[in-house]
Design a protein around this motif. Structure first.
Motif, PDB file in Angstrom:
ATOM      1  N   GLU A  62       2.671  10.217  -9.765  1.00  0.00           N
ATOM      2  CA  GLU A  62       1.925  10.432 -11.008  1.00  0.00           C
ATOM      3  C   GLU A  62       1.110  11.716 -10.931  1.00  0.00           C
ATOM      4  O   GLU A  62       1.019  12.473 -11.891  1.00  0.00           O
ATOM      5  N   GLY A  63       0.494  11.956  -9.771  1.00  0.00           N
ATOM      6  CA  GLY A  63      -0.286  13.177  -9.586  1.00  0.00           C
ATOM      7  C   GLY A  63       0.582  14.416  -9.668  1.00  0.00           C
ATOM      8  O   GLY A  63       0.207  15.421 -10.288  1.00  0.00           O
ATOM      9  N   GLU A  64       1.758  14.353  -9.071  1.00  0.00           N
ATOM     10  CA  GLU A  64       2.695  15.476  -9.129  1.00  0.00           C
ATOM     11  C   GLU A  64       3.114  15.752 -10.571  1.00  0.00           C
ATOM     12  O   GLU A  64       3.189  16.908 -10.993  1.00  0.00           O
ATOM     13  N   ARG A 102       0.833  -1.208   0.000  1.00  0.00           N
ATOM     14  CA  ARG A 102       0.000   0.000   0.000  1.00  0.00           C
ATOM     15  C   ARG A 102       0.865   1.255   0.000  1.00  0.00           C
ATOM     16  O   ARG A 102       0.584   2.224  -0.711  1.00  0.00           O
ATOM     17  N   GLU A 117       2.238   1.675  -3.549  1.00  0.00           N
ATOM     18  CA  GLU A 117       1.172   2.099  -4.464  1.00  0.00           C
ATOM     19  C   GLU A 117       0.804   3.558  -4.234  1.00  0.00           C
ATOM     20  O   GLU A 117       0.599   4.316  -5.189  1.00  0.00           O
ATOM     21  N   ASP A 118       0.704   3.965  -2.973  1.00  0.00           N
ATOM     22  CA  ASP A 118       0.399   5.367  -2.663  1.00  0.00           C
ATOM     23  C   ASP A 118       1.492   6.297  -3.182  1.00  0.00           C
ATOM     24  O   ASP A 118       1.205   7.372  -3.717  1.00  0.00           O
ATOM     25  N   VAL A 132       3.508   5.782  -5.720  1.00  0.00           N
ATOM     26  CA  VAL A 132       3.428   5.834  -7.185  1.00  0.00           C
ATOM     27  C   VAL A 132       2.303   6.759  -7.617  1.00  0.00           C
ATOM     28  O   VAL A 132       2.473   7.601  -8.505  1.00  0.00           O
ATOM     29  N   ARG A 133       1.126   6.637  -6.978  1.00  0.00           N
ATOM     30  CA  ARG A 133       0.001   7.528  -7.310  1.00  0.00           C
ATOM     31  C   ARG A 133       0.359   8.989  -7.049  1.00  0.00           C
ATOM     32  O   ARG A 133       0.048   9.877  -7.845  1.00  0.00           O
ATOM     33  N   THR A 134       1.027   9.250  -5.932  1.00  0.00           N
ATOM     34  CA  THR A 134       1.432  10.614  -5.604  1.00  0.00           C
ATOM     35  C   THR A 134       2.391  11.162  -6.657  1.00  0.00           C
ATOM     36  O   THR A 134       2.234  12.302  -7.110  1.00  0.00           O
TER      37      THR A 134
END
Length: 85
Positions: free
Chosen positions: A42-44, A32, A35-36, A38-40
């Protein structure tokens, strides 16, 4: 994908305690976390172009806040079916 990482004994202990406190395995906790992260990232990356455009525009913080508020209001009005009234 399977990854093997080396962490210090202190980090391992902290991970075990955090996982136990959440009622999950260390593996699921670390999965988790990754994954968090990686998402962060990508969002940046997705926001980087927008931030560059804002910077180049010379808008003040107040002007940018007003723009965002206007957009939020327009979206809300559209969802209420009352746009333009």
């Amino acid at each position: 994908m399977t990854l093997t990482i080396q962490v210090s004994a202190d980090v391992e202990d902290r991970l075990r305690r955090q996982a136990a406190a959440r009622g999950e395995s260390v593996q699921s906790l670390v999965t988790r976390f990754v994954e968090d992260a990686v998402r962060t990232a990508e969002g940046e990356a997705a926001l980087a172009e927008y931030r560059a455009q804002v910077e180049a525009s010379g808008m003040s913080d107040d002007e940018l806040d007003a723009l965002h508020e206007r957009i939020r209001e327009e979206i809300w009005q559209e969802r209420q079916g009352t746009a333009g009234t």
